[in-house]
Design a protein around this motif. Structure first.
Motif, short mmCIF file in Angstrom:
data_model
loop_
_atom_site.label_atom_id
_atom_site.label_comp_id
_atom_site.label_asym_id
_atom_site.label_seq_id
_atom_site.Cartn_x
_atom_site.Cartn_y
_atom_site.Cartn_z
N VAL A 1 0.99 -1.33 0.13
CA VAL A 1 -0.05 0.03 0.10
C VAL A 1 0.75 1.27 0.15
O VAL A 1 0.49 2.33 -0.81
CB VAL A 1 -0.86 0.24 0.98
N ILE A 2 1.97 1.14 0.73
CA ILE A 2 2.93 2.33 0.71
C ILE A 2 3.54 2.49 -0.42
O ILE A 2 3.73 3.64 -1.16
CB ILE A 2 3.74 2.27 2.05
N MET A 3 4.35 1.42 -0.71
CA MET A 3 5.38 1.51 -1.82
C MET A 3 4.89 1.85 -3.38
O MET A 3 5.43 2.48 -4.14
CB MET A 3 6.41 0.51 -1.87
N ARG B 1 4.47 4.41 -8.47
CA ARG B 1 3.74 4.66 -9.71
C ARG B 1 3.57 6.19 -10.01
O ARG B 1 3.51 6.68 -11.14
CB ARG B 1 2.34 4.21 -9.65
N ARG B 2 3.38 6.79 -9.01
CA ARG B 2 3.52 8.55 -8.76
C ARG B 2 4.87 8.96 -9.54
O ARG B 2 4.99 9.81 -10.24
CB ARG B 2 3.41 9.06 -7.69
N LEU B 3 6.07 8.09 -9.27
CA LEU B 3 7.30 8.55 -9.81
C LEU B 3 7.47 8.14 -11.30
O LEU B 3 8.30 8.30 -11.87
CB LEU B 3 8.32 8.08 -8.68
N GLY B 4 6.59 7.25 -11.94
CA GLY B 4 6.58 6.82 -13.17
C GLY B 4 7.41 5.65 -13.43
O GLY B 4 7.79 5.63 -14.69
N GLY C 1 6.95 2.71 -12.38
CA GLY C 1 6.01 1.28 -12.27
C GLY C 1 5.72 0.58 -11.17
O GLY C 1 6.60 0.68 -10.34
N SER C 2 4.78 -0.10 -10.94
CA SER C 2 4.32 -0.82 -9.89
C SER C 2 5.50 -2.16 -9.40
O SER C 2 5.85 -2.35 -8.14
CB SER C 2 2.90 -1.46 -9.64
N ILE C 3 6.06 -2.68 -10.57
CA ILE C 3 7.11 -3.68 -10.40
C ILE C 3 8.29 -3.24 -9.30
O ILE C 3 8.60 -3.81 -8.46
CB ILE C 3 7.66 -4.34 -11.60
N VAL C 4 8.59 -1.93 -9.95
CA VAL C 4 9.78 -1.64 -9.01
C VAL C 4 9.14 -1.32 -7.49
O VAL C 4 10.12 -1.28 -6.69
CB VAL C 4 10.11 -0.05 -9.57
N GLY C 5 7.97 -0.65 -7.45
CA GLY C 5 7.45 -0.62 -6.06
C GLY C 5 7.58 -1.87 -5.10
O GLY C 5 7.80 -1.85 -4.09
N TYR C 6 7.02 -2.91 -5.81
CA TYR C 6 7.07 -4.34 -5.23
C TYR C 6 8.52 -4.81 -4.85
O TYR C 6 8.63 -5.11 -3.84
CB TYR C 6 6.46 -5.35 -5.91
N GLY D 1 1.73 1.80 -22.19
CA GLY D 1 0.59 2.22 -22.12
C GLY D 1 0.18 3.61 -21.47
O GLY D 1 -0.47 4.41 -21.86
N GLU D 2 1.05 4.07 -20.41
CA GLU D 2 0.98 5.49 -19.86
C GLU D 2 1.19 6.46 -20.82
O GLU D 2 0.93 7.50 -20.53
CB GLU D 2 1.38 5.16 -18.57
#
Length: 589
Positions: A13-15, A20-23, A25-30, A131-132
């Motif tokens: 939920v945090i990362m 995604r806001r930093l552009g 992608g979610s994989i990097v967040g995970y 896509g973005e």
């Protein structure tokens, strides 16, 4: 276990939103979340192996969804692109990376496995990244999708072949002893999956669907996914292979969309946990012990795959900008690389140290590529487009009677209709890559901003008779209409409107020949719906004509108070009442 689940969900939920806001992608967040809460981070979670066992269900579900998307007719249509680009990008990349891996000390079998794993690219990173930026429909996006599709299909036999590498050499002759029991068990499993998918599954889904119990339908969907994976695993095959086969068999099923809707939430969360577990398993001690080796591996992987991708795309006669986008989208490792290296360690084909180096290389490449792609989009692509535009400079050899501004899906159809009647036209569009593409087919298309009067004049607007405004951007369309009415009053302006409000704003500027882009198709669909409900064709047509005429009149009547929502709603309700009274009177007559 509860504390572990809380840590996983909190990290997600945090990362992920931050990434995604930093552009990036979610994989990097995970991955970053895994680094943060793992054994080398805050140590909120230490049982990495337990999480990996559960999160591997995410990979199984991802393969099931990929199988669900790979319909036979779709593959046949894309076969040349998939095979050509897929082989052209993956095989040379794997071969070059394998040679480099052998050069630094790995055996040929281990080097081949590492090369194949690093040659894969991440579907979960590439598609959202393109896509973005609205590039999936561009040539670079279509080519990247074809390569990813090829790799997704190639991954299944790759995992199945991992045991062949375990002995330290690839077999060059047929074995003297065939394990008939293992072969027979695998054949039984494959036949069972095929027979069940063809003859049983849809009947069971109809039975379950008839109970109108959503949770039972969801449970049945999960049972199909996990059951086929378990059956394949029992037979000594890859669990992912079983899930992929099940998805492919259901790809043309009437329940396909309902099944996909049920599986996707589980797949997304479990795949996220899989990436978190990968982040946790990153060996920081290895990175600190061999920083130059790791950085060199990442740099070599990116360099080899970018060069190969650019050459392959250029051979396909793509523009330089398209080739660069394609090449820089695909150099990262894949989520399947982790699975491949894990299977190689289990089979004894790679040591834990070798797999750790390869896994760390893939993870770091996943972190770097989104940043690299954002950099080339910001700095390199605009400069390349400027050079590309030089070949599409506005210099029409003769004036044309029609100027089409916006040569996308609407403008192209207008242009094709004019071409059928041998009427010359000039098209303007701000997408340089798009312009370069349509010019190959002989279209008189040029790059330029049509809202600038200097560009319009350079395109021959002063000698034209008709201006067609087919821009996607509503604000740009209004600005163009204003510029044309002020500086080119002789032009007959035909405008595409996105909706009612856009149409009224165009009317305020004096444009009267307006087509709302959804109106005609909606009216046609409405007429077809009426006839499908046994309304007589002539009565259905008259209903549509009356409705269209009243709607056009209402558009003009509400022009003066378009911003007053209550009055607009009241006017619409009154219009519906008048139409109902009109048809009631006709029926009574």
């Amino acid at each position: 276990m509860i504390e572990t689940l809380v840590a996983l969900l909190a990290a997600t939920v945090i990362m992920v939103p931050i990434a995604r806001r930093l552009g990036v992608g979610s994989i990097v967040g995970y991955l970053v979340a895994g680094l943060a809460i793992g054994p080398d981070g805050l140590r909120l979670v230490t049982g990495v192996s337990q999480i990996q066992n559960i999160s591997e269900l995410g990979v199984i579900m991802l393969l099931f969804l990929i199988g669900l998307e790979i319909r036979p007719h779709r593959l046949w249509i894309l076969r040349k692109t998939i095979l050509g680009l897929g082989f052209g990008q993956m095989v040379p990349s794997a071969a070059l990376l394998a040679v480099l891996a052998h050069w630094v000390g790995l055996s040929w079998t281990a080097a081949a496995l590492v090369g194949l794993g690093l040659a894969l690219s991440s579907t979960a990173i590439v598609l959202p990244m393109l896509g973005e930026r609205s590039l999936l429909s561009a040539a670079s996006g279509r080519d990247a999708f074809a390569v990813l599709l090829f790799q997704d299909m190639a991954f299944i036999p790759l995992v199945a072949l991992v045991p062949l590498f375990a002995s330290g050499h690839l077999p060059n002759h047929l074995p003297t002893h065939v394990p008939w029991f293992a072969v027979g068990r695998a054949l039984v499993a494959v036949v069972a999956i095929l027979a069940g998918g063809i003859y049983l599954v849809e009947r069971i889904f109809r039975l379950v669907g008839g109970t109108r119990t959503p949770e039972v339908f969801t449970a049945m969907t999960l049972l199909i996914v996990v059951g086929t994976a378990a059956l394949a695993h029992w037979a000594g095959l890859s669990a992912s292979l079983g899930a992929f086969m099940a998805g492919a068999l259901l790809s043309d099923s009437e329940f396909r969309h309902a099944i996909q809707a049920d599986v996707e939430p589980f797949e997304g969360l479990l795949l996220g946990f899989f990436f978190i577990s990968v982040g946790m398993s990153v060996d920081f001690s290895l990175l600190l012990a061999q920083p130059l080796t790791i950085l060199a591996a990442v740099a070599a992987t990116l360099a080899v795959k970018i060069v190969v991708g650019f050459v392959v795309s250029f051979i396909k006669r793509r523009s330089a900008a398209t080739a660069l986008r394609f090449a820089v989208a695909l150099p990262e490792g894949s989520e399947f690389s982790f699975v491949l290296f894990g299977a190689a360690v289990t089979a004894g084909a790679l040591s834990k140290t070798q797999a750790g180096l390869a896994t760390l290389t893939v993870a770091l490449s996943m972190l770097v590529v989104p940043l690299l792609f954002a950099g080339i989009e910001r700095f390199a692509i605009p400069r390349m487009n400027k050079r590309q535009v030089a070949s599409a400079a506005i210099a029409p050899d003769r004036p044309t009677p029609v100027l089409i501004c916006g040569f996308g899906r609407v403008g192209q159809i207008v242009g094709r209709l004019l071409s059928v009647r041998h009427i010359a036209f000039t098209a303007l569009d701000q997408n340089a890559e798009h312009v370069a593409f349509v010019r190959r087919f002989g279209a008189r298309a040029y790059f330029g901003d049509p809202t600038r009067i200097t560009v319009l004049r350079a395109a021959g607007a002063e000698a034209a008779k008709v201006l067609v405004i087919a821009l996607d951007d509503a604000e740009a369309a209004l600005k163009l209409a204003e510029v044309a009415r002020r500086h080119l009053p002789h032009l007959t302006i035909l405008a595409r409107a996105r909706n009612r409000r856009h149409a009224q704003l165009l009317m305020d500027l004096g444009v009267t020949l307006i087509v709302r882009e959804t109106l005609m198709s909606s009216l046609k669909l409405g007429e077809m719906a009426l006839t499908a409900l046994d309304v007589a064709p002539d009565e259905a047509a008259r209903t549509i004509t009356a409705f269209a005429a009243r709607d056009e009149a209402l558009l003009t009547e509400t022009l003066g108070f378009a911003g007053d929502e209550p009055r607009v709603i009241a006017s619409l309700q009154q219009s519906v009442t008048e139409l109902q009274e009109l048809f009631e009177a006709d029926r009574a007559g």
